[in-house]
Write a protein that holds these residues in place. Structure first.
Motif: not given
Lengths: 361, 286
Positions: B164-172
């Motif tokens: 689930i955490l990996k769904l948050i895009p890196h640029h955020i």
């Protein structure tokens, strides 16, 4: 200028995400240590599991040594223990489960990826995946009250009539299995004295579908298991099939293949390692499944020549006897558990390595 | 030369094609059968057996009719709560570690270990909990059951949290870091808080999974017939009670086992449907 570019570049990793150098704040370092502690806790858990099981089963391992796993005896009053009957039960039920489930699961996975329209694939996929979410005790309940009577009244009498020891097909099965296992018996006869004769083997194997019909037994447990491992095998093979590019199928079709040929050539052949991994994962699930098997296998600590007869698996004997066991019986059951633990570790590691190597491609 | 002439081989290929595709379609249609068969029987047998007493009464002594499974319902809630108490910090922590420090060696090893741990047979987890908790305390207890369930819950939770955490895009994350926020605050206040709905779903999913576990409770929490007596005492649970009642010779207990199964099944269904909806939202947003 060049220096500055280099410095800027060093802030990024190869795939252009920013490199986080060292955690500069003390709080960051503490945070990382706290998280890492949890990570190590999980690693430690696996190790602890092994050590505690070893400790529980130590008396048995010291008393009987390796012979514990090849002896066919289970006699609490005399304190004599051997796990062969349970190993046989576990292997037998899992084998039946794979035999029934693999063709079915592969067919369903092909249907979902190759044939079905999206809307239908969604519904069918949901029905199959939900099978994995049902608690195993519910399978067991269903098995005792619904499946077992059907087995006893319909399926097993039919099987005994068609394939039983008195029929020609029963004798053919007996001959084939005798031929298949004779080399094993021959090698065994070289090292031990009590190897079975050909006649004894034939008598044993022709009774593969022998009566009477109990309802519960190895076959019933195998059938329940086959339902339970279907979602595992289906969902993984499905993923594997989906990794194959559409172009491969189109290329085969373009060369004049029929649809089935295209599936066989471009999909099935290319995903063989992944499918094997999926089947091994299914096997891993079948070997360790406890409650459903315990409830329908019939719980008899003996090896019967008929697959319709009650038996006992490694997991089910632990579930059945552990709460009332003590001393050597307790540690013998723990030793069965230790063996099951090691087998499931090996199988799952192997399967994951295969599936992972498939992912990388 | 007539290019359209069909040789025997072509006809055979076409027939094979039809047969194979037909077979696959039949298997696809059959795939919904096991679920329907199980579900329908649970409905038929379970619903009539439900009553208010089922939820409010403890089991009656043998020979008296009536009684319910209040003890098991309460017991299951307590066991699940205990396992959350033990399992949530570890599972979530490990999951965050795997997602945010995914490049470390520990993370890779951890991912593998979690997968392996998830597939350890649950009866083995029971033996482990027996060795760790029951043997030293010399008693079956809610603690032991909660510990066993936590061991099952932790790797599942860790892996879903990671996903689930990996769904948050890196640029955020980068945006947060660029503002000078310390990394742990970026992780907790932006990444973790931002995917809270997903995390919650993951927790509920793992709770649904452990609430149905029987094997690890057989010789850890054991069971009782008189309701909750304390965390150091044997504690009843729905799955174990289903098991015991199903193997009993009494028709009335069989009915109650069906009713309890119905409740478990409905819970599992609702949770899974819910998960699907939430996950779809999450994926749709990003």
């Amino acid at each position: 200028m060049n220096q500055a570019l280099k410095g800027l570049r060093s802030l990024f990793t190869k795939d252009n995400t920013i490199r986080v150098p060292r955690d500069t704040h003390l709080s960051d370092r503490l945070f990382k240590y706290a998280l890492r502690f949890n990570a190590w806790l999980i690693l430690a858990m696996l190790l602890a599991m092994f050590l505690f099981l070893l400790e529980l089963s130590w008396p048995t391992l010291r008393e009987f040594g390796f012979s514990f796993f090849v002896k066919n005896t289970w006699n609490p009053p005399l304190d004599e223990y051997g796990a062969l009957a349970f190993i046989y039960g576990t292997l037998g039920t899992s084998f039946i489960a794979l035999l029934l489930s693999v063709p079915f699961s592969l067919g369903v996975a092909l249907f979902l990826t190759e044939l079905a329209p999206k809307s239908i694939a969604k519904i069918v996929g949901f029905f199959v995946e939900m099978l994995a979410a049902i608690p195993s005790v519910i399978y067991g309940l269903w098995g005792i009250f619904i499946l077992a009577p059907i087995m006893q009244n319909t399926v097993q009498p039919t099987l005994i009539g068609l394939l039983g020891p008195e029929t020609l097909s029963g004798k053919i099965i007996g001959s084939l299995l005798t031929a298949l296992f004779y080399p094993v018996a021959f090698v065994y006869s070289l090292v031990a004295e009590n190897a079975p004769s050909i006649d004894a083997m034939f008598d044993h194997f022709k009774n593969t579908f022998g009566g009477p019909a109990f309802g519960v037994g190895m076959l019933s447990a195998g059938i329940i298991l086959s339902i339970m491992i279907t979602p595992t095998i289906t969902s993984i093979t499905r993923e594997v099939f989906l990794t194959i590019p559409k172009g491969n199928r189109e290329a085969a079709l373009g060369l004049g293949a029929t649809r089935w040929e295209a599936i066989r050539i471009s999909v099935l052949k290319a995903s063989r390692p992944g499918v094997i991994g999926a089947v091994i994962l299914g096997l891993g699930r079948a070997l360790g499944e406890t409650m459903a098997v315990t409830m329908v296998i019939g719980n008899r600590n003996e090896i019967d020549s008929s697959i319709l007869a009650p038996a006992q698996s490694m997991a089910s004997v632990i579930a059945n006897e552990y709460p009332e066991a003590f001393d050597l019986q307790l540690s013998s059951l723990a030793a069965v558990g230790l063996a099951l633990f090691i087998i499931s570790l090996l199988i799952n590691t192997a399967a994951r390595l295969i599936v992972w190597s498939m992912d990388r491609k | 030369m007539n290019l359209k002439a069909e040789t025997g081989r072509d006809i055979r290929r076409k027939i094979y094609n039809k047969l194979a595709l037909g077979m696959i379609s039949v298997l696809g249609a059959l795939a919904i059968m096991p679920m329907i068969l199980i579900f329908v029987y649970i409905l038929i047998e379970g619903i009539p057996a439900l009553s208010l007493d089922f939820f409010l009464e403890n089991p009656k002594p043998l020979g008296e009719s009536g009684g319910g499974m209040a003890n098991a319902i309460v017991g299951t809630v307590i066991l699940v709560a205990l396992s959350c108490l033990i399992g949530l910090p570890v599972g979530l922590g490990a999951g965050i570690f795997m997602a945010e420090y995914s490049y470390t060696k520990t993370s890779k090893l951890l991912r593998f270990t979690s997968d392996i741990l998830t597939s350890v047979p649950s009866i083995i987890v029971g033996l482990f909990a027996y060795a760790v908790v029951v043997k030293p305390l010399k008693a079956y207890s809610a603690w032991a059951g909660g510990f066993a369930l936590a061991v099952i819950m932790i790797p599942i939770l860790a892996r879903t949290t990671e996903e689930i955490l990996k769904l948050i895009p890196h640029h955020i994350r980068e945006a947060g870091l660029a503002l000078g926020i310390p990394r742990w605050r970026v992780t907790m206040r932006i990444v973790f808080a931002g995917s809270f709905a997903g995390i919650l779903t993951g927790i509920i999913l793992s709770v649904a999974r452990i609430a149905g576990e029987t094997a690890p409770l057989l010789f850890t929490a054991f069971g009782n017939n008189f309701g909750f007596r304390g965390l150091g005492q044997p504690t009843a649970s729905l799955p174990v009670q289903i098991y015991n009642y199903a193997l009993s010779p009494y028709k009335e207990w069989h009915d109650q086992a069906w009713a309890a199964s119905f409740i478990l099944l409905v819970m599992v269904f609702i949770v899974n449907l819910l998960t699907r909806v939430v996950f779809k939202d999450q994926r749709g947003e990003s």
